[in-house]
Write a protein that holds these residues in place. Sequence first.
Motif, PDB file in Angstrom:
ATOM      1  N   PRO A  16       0.704  -1.182  -0.065  1.00 15.30           N
ATOM      2  CA  PRO A  16      -0.058   0.114  -0.012  1.00 15.30           C
ATOM      3  C   PRO A  16       0.845   1.269  -0.096  1.00 15.30           C
ATOM      4  O   PRO A  16       0.323   2.308  -0.561  1.00 15.30           O
ATOM      5  N   TRP A  17       1.933   1.400   0.802  1.00  7.86           N
ATOM      6  CA  TRP A  17       2.650   2.533   0.601  1.00  7.86           C
ATOM      7  C   TRP A  17       3.302   2.878  -0.835  1.00  7.86           C
ATOM      8  O   TRP A  17       3.520   3.991  -1.141  1.00  7.86           O
ATOM      9  N   ASN A  18       3.789   1.814  -1.453  1.00  5.57           N
ATOM     10  CA  ASN A  18       4.406   1.794  -2.860  1.00  5.57           C
ATOM     11  C   ASN A  18       3.237   2.489  -3.619  1.00  5.57           C
ATOM     12  O   ASN A  18       3.341   3.323  -4.554  1.00  5.57           O
ATOM     13  N   GLN A  19       1.963   1.961  -3.379  1.00  3.10           N
ATOM     14  CA  GLN A  19       0.687   2.337  -4.245  1.00  3.10           C
ATOM     15  C   GLN A  19       0.527   3.856  -4.157  1.00  3.10           C
ATOM     16  O   GLN A  19       0.284   4.637  -4.903  1.00  3.10           O
ATOM     17  N   LEU A  20       0.729   4.270  -2.792  1.00  3.89           N
ATOM     18  CA  LEU A  20       0.612   5.896  -2.547  1.00  3.89           C
ATOM     19  C   LEU A  20       1.563   6.605  -3.221  1.00  3.89           C
ATOM     20  O   LEU A  20       1.405   7.650  -3.765  1.00  3.89           O
ATOM     21  N   GLU A  21       2.760   6.362  -3.087  1.00  9.85           N
ATOM     22  CA  GLU A  21       3.757   6.922  -3.857  1.00  9.85           C
ATOM     23  C   GLU A  21       3.490   7.034  -5.325  1.00  9.85           C
ATOM     24  O   GLU A  21       3.849   8.096  -6.119  1.00  9.85           O
ATOM     25  N   ASN A  22       3.022   6.129  -5.803  1.00  9.47           N
ATOM     26  CA  ASN A  22       2.582   6.094  -7.285  1.00  9.47           C
ATOM     27  C   ASN A  22       1.649   7.014  -7.533  1.00  9.47           C
ATOM     28  O   ASN A  22       1.451   7.743  -8.670  1.00  9.47           O
ATOM     29  N   VAL A  29      -8.131  -1.163   9.418  1.00  4.08           N
ATOM     30  CA  VAL A  29      -7.653  -2.046   8.525  1.00  4.08           C
ATOM     31  C   VAL A  29      -8.912  -2.720   7.658  1.00  4.08           C
ATOM     32  O   VAL A  29     -10.079  -2.715   7.956  1.00  4.08           O
ATOM     33  N   ASN A  30      -8.378  -2.939   6.425  1.00  4.64           N
ATOM     34  CA  ASN A  30      -9.246  -3.620   5.316  1.00  4.64           C
ATOM     35  C   ASN A  30      -8.940  -5.099   5.404  1.00  4.64           C
ATOM     36  O   ASN A  30      -8.177  -5.615   4.908  1.00  4.64           O
ATOM     37  N   VAL A  31     -10.160  -5.551   6.081  1.00  2.00           N
ATOM     38  CA  VAL A  31      -9.990  -7.163   6.344  1.00  2.00           C
ATOM     39  C   VAL A  31     -10.100  -7.939   5.016  1.00  2.00           C
ATOM     40  O   VAL A  31      -9.910  -9.124   5.107  1.00  2.00           O
ATOM     41  N   LYS A  32     -10.602  -7.293   3.831  1.00  2.93           N
ATOM     42  CA  LYS A  32     -10.661  -7.804   2.666  1.00  2.93           C
ATOM     43  C   LYS A  32      -9.309  -7.810   1.749  1.00  2.93           C
ATOM     44  O   LYS A  32      -9.062  -8.611   0.791  1.00  2.93           O
ATOM     45  N   ALA A  33      -8.369  -7.187   2.318  1.00  2.00           N
ATOM     46  CA  ALA A  33      -7.106  -6.958   1.406  1.00  2.00           C
ATOM     47  C   ALA A  33      -6.284  -8.461   1.492  1.00  2.00           C
ATOM     48  O   ALA A  33      -6.534  -9.273   2.577  1.00  2.00           O
ATOM     49  N   ASP A  81      -2.517  -1.009   5.828  1.00  4.54           N
ATOM     50  CA  ASP A  81      -3.301  -0.128   4.851  1.00  4.54           C
ATOM     51  C   ASP A  81      -2.804   1.528   5.087  1.00  4.54           C
ATOM     52  O   ASP A  81      -2.121   1.858   6.177  1.00  4.54           O
ATOM     53  N   VAL A  82      -3.104   1.985   4.064  1.00  2.19           N
ATOM     54  CA  VAL A  82      -2.892   3.610   4.005  1.00  2.19           C
ATOM     55  C   VAL A  82      -4.246   4.142   3.958  1.00  2.19           C
ATOM     56  O   VAL A  82      -4.949   3.993   3.308  1.00  2.19           O
ATOM     57  N   ARG A  83      -4.152   5.287   5.024  1.00  2.00           N
ATOM     58  CA  ARG A  83      -5.441   6.172   5.114  1.00  2.00           C
ATOM     59  C   ARG A  83      -5.079   7.619   4.438  1.00  2.00           C
ATOM     60  O   ARG A  83      -4.418   8.302   4.790  1.00  2.00           O
ATOM     61  N   ARG A  84      -5.705   8.023   3.246  1.00  2.00           N
ATOM     62  CA  ARG A  84      -5.665   9.151   2.778  1.00  2.00           C
ATOM     63  C   ARG A  84      -6.353  10.435   3.518  1.00  2.00           C
ATOM     64  O   ARG A  84      -7.482   9.982   4.124  1.00  2.00           O
TER      65      ARG A  84
END
Length: 303
Positions: free
Chosen positions: A175-181, A262-266, A274-277
């Motif tokens: 998730p943190w890499n996804q945020l950077e992208n 936490v997204n329990v479906k991840a 998880d990352v919270r915006r």
Amino acid sequence: MSQRKMLHFSTGALLLLLPWFGSLVLGEVNKDFSNCLDFFYDKTPPQGISAPGYQPICQRHKNQYHFASLYDRQRRVPLYSAYILSPAEGKRPNSTWMYEPQLAFSRAGSEMTPFHSPVDQNVMESQAVFQDYKGSNFTKGHLNPSMHQKTKEDREATFTLTNIVPQQKGSNSGPWNQLENEVLSRYKAFCKGPMHVITGAMPYESVERWIKNRVSVPEYMWSAYCCPSYSSDLPESVQPFFPTYAAVGRNDRNSEEEIVPVNVKARASVRGYDVRRMTLETLEGILRQRLSMPISLFHGQCQ
């Protein structure tokens, strides 16, 4: 557990760090960021962070400044790194890990320096070293990611351990890499001028976690950007992301969910990272509460 490990952002902990500052001289490790203010919006570093144990570093590599970091000597990790986002024109470089010699020797050269074996004892005492991360089950998490930097020299400069915190793999490559992208894509699509980014680490609130009794493990990662010049015809769905936006990411899948649910479906490999915006104001509120400091990240809230 020793008293040293229990230290957090308190007056007692900060007083222990005061002796470090008696030996500092002018250089890239200095009392302030006066040599690298361009990396901060409106040439103004975050306000409200007044603890004497934090060491400003103007990150210098190959005779150029590349970004700025505020280094926590006691925890041997940066509190944050500040940089101007510029999409990479090339691949991630082969990582030659470096350290900051002036943290160990006040009269040393001002350039970050590759590690050599054996590592000098003064270097080991003053900052994290490569061996701290070996066998630790933590990745070396960039606060200023190399792919947010344009030139080969810019990207190389991010491979200093004064820009690194212990980060769980599920966060760093998930998730943190996804945020950077996401931030990179948003900059390319809508930002019409510089995007100033500040990314940092948040220690545990009470009992700290350490690797090898030396390097503090953050409970959360956080990041915020400021893009004051952006497209005048932003789609409605994108408007909340300008001129500022922020996020907090979990670095401990067992942490409470008050800050980041936490997204329990991840999928299992990233569940709990998880990352919270959130808005810049929300992030600053979290940091003020957790760090007990009246933090303001961007001058004038990037207006």
